[in-house]
Write an enzyme that holds these catalytic residues in place. Sequence first.
Site, short mmCIF file in Angstrom:
data_model
loop_
_atom_site.label_atom_id
_atom_site.label_comp_id
_atom_site.label_asym_id
_atom_site.label_seq_id
_atom_site.Cartn_x
_atom_site.Cartn_y
_atom_site.Cartn_z
N ASP A 48 -38.50 -11.12 -10.41
CA ASP A 48 -37.99 -12.49 -10.43
C ASP A 48 -39.14 -13.46 -10.69
OD1 ASP A 48 -36.06 -14.43 -10.28
OD2 ASP A 48 -36.01 -14.50 -8.08
N HIS A 83 -40.03 -14.40 -20.01
CA HIS A 83 -39.31 -13.12 -20.13
C HIS A 83 -40.11 -12.12 -20.98
CE1 HIS A 83 -36.03 -14.70 -17.95
NE2 HIS A 83 -35.57 -15.50 -18.90
N LEU A 137 -42.62 10.14 -13.92
CA LEU A 137 -41.91 9.07 -13.19
C LEU A 137 -40.43 9.01 -13.59
CD1 LEU A 137 -42.30 6.46 -11.36
CD2 LEU A 137 -42.47 5.21 -13.52
#
Length: 239
Positions: free
Chosen positions: A12, A29, A123
Site C-alpha cells: 500500500d 504504481h 519461492l
Amino acid sequence: MEIPRHVAIILDGNGRWAKSRMMPRNYGHVRGAANVEVICRAADELGIKYLTVYLFSTENWRRNPDEIKALMKLFHSYTRTAIRQARENNMKCRVIGDPSALDETLQKNLRELVESSKDNTGLNFQLALNYGSRDEIVRAVRKIASDVKDGKIEDPAAITEETIASSLDTAGIPDPDLLIRTSGEQRLSNYLLWQMAYSELYFTQTPWPAFTKQDLEEAIEAYNQRTRRYGGLKKGEED
Ligand code: IPE
Ligand code: IPE
Ligand code: MG
C-alpha cells in the site's frame, strides 16, 4: 531467528509515495511493481517459502477509470516480466482472485505464468489479482453447494473446515504466518480473511515503493518477538 513460512503483504501507499514526490499516482504504481521483484528475491534469500502479494482488490474497481486502465496496462507488462523472473529465480507462481473480470490477454499471460512455473521448486509466489476475501468465500460456498446438489457431499455435517479451506483459491497453500501492510493503514481491506485467522499482523509507515529487504527483515524480527499461542499456552507459560 525463526523465518515465517508464509508472508502475506498488502502493498500500500504507491499513490501517496508518488504524490509526496510531486509525481502522478501511476508513477508510484510503476515503482511499486518494480519493487515486487526486489522483495520476491529478498524473501527467497531470507528463506521464506511462500509469499502472497495483494496487487488489485475486488474493491479497487471503484477507483477512477484512468487509474484502473493504467494499472491493467502495468499488470500486462508486469506479468510478462514475471514469466521471465519465475524462470530465472525458480519461482512457482499462482494467482488468487477471480481472473474472469480481467481482459483476455492478461488472463492468457496469467495462465502462461502459472503453467510455465508450475514445476519450479523455489519461492511459492501468489499474486492476488482481482482478489477479495468475501468474493473468494462466495465462490467457495457456491462450489460446495454444487457438490451437495450433485450428491458429491451427501450430508451437510460432512462439510468441515478442510472442505472450506480446500475450496478457496489458496487450496494447498499454508496459512500466512505474518501479514505486512505498508504505508500506515491498519486494516485488512478484504485480504485472506479466512486464512489469516491466526496470522501475526505487522504495520509499517514505509510506503511500498520504499520498502526494502531491510524492512522485511525488521518485520521478521518483530514477528520473532511475538508469542504465538493459537489459543493454547506455550511451553513455560503453564503454572
Ligand atoms: C497500493 O497503493 C496499490 C494498489 C492498491 C493497486 P495505493 O494505490 O493504494 O496507494 P495509496 O494508498 O493511495 O497511497
Ligand atoms: C488494498 O489497498 C488493496 C491492494 C493493496 C491491492 P487499498 O489501498 O486499495 O485499500 P483501502 O482502500 O485503503 O482499504
Ligand atoms: Mg492504498
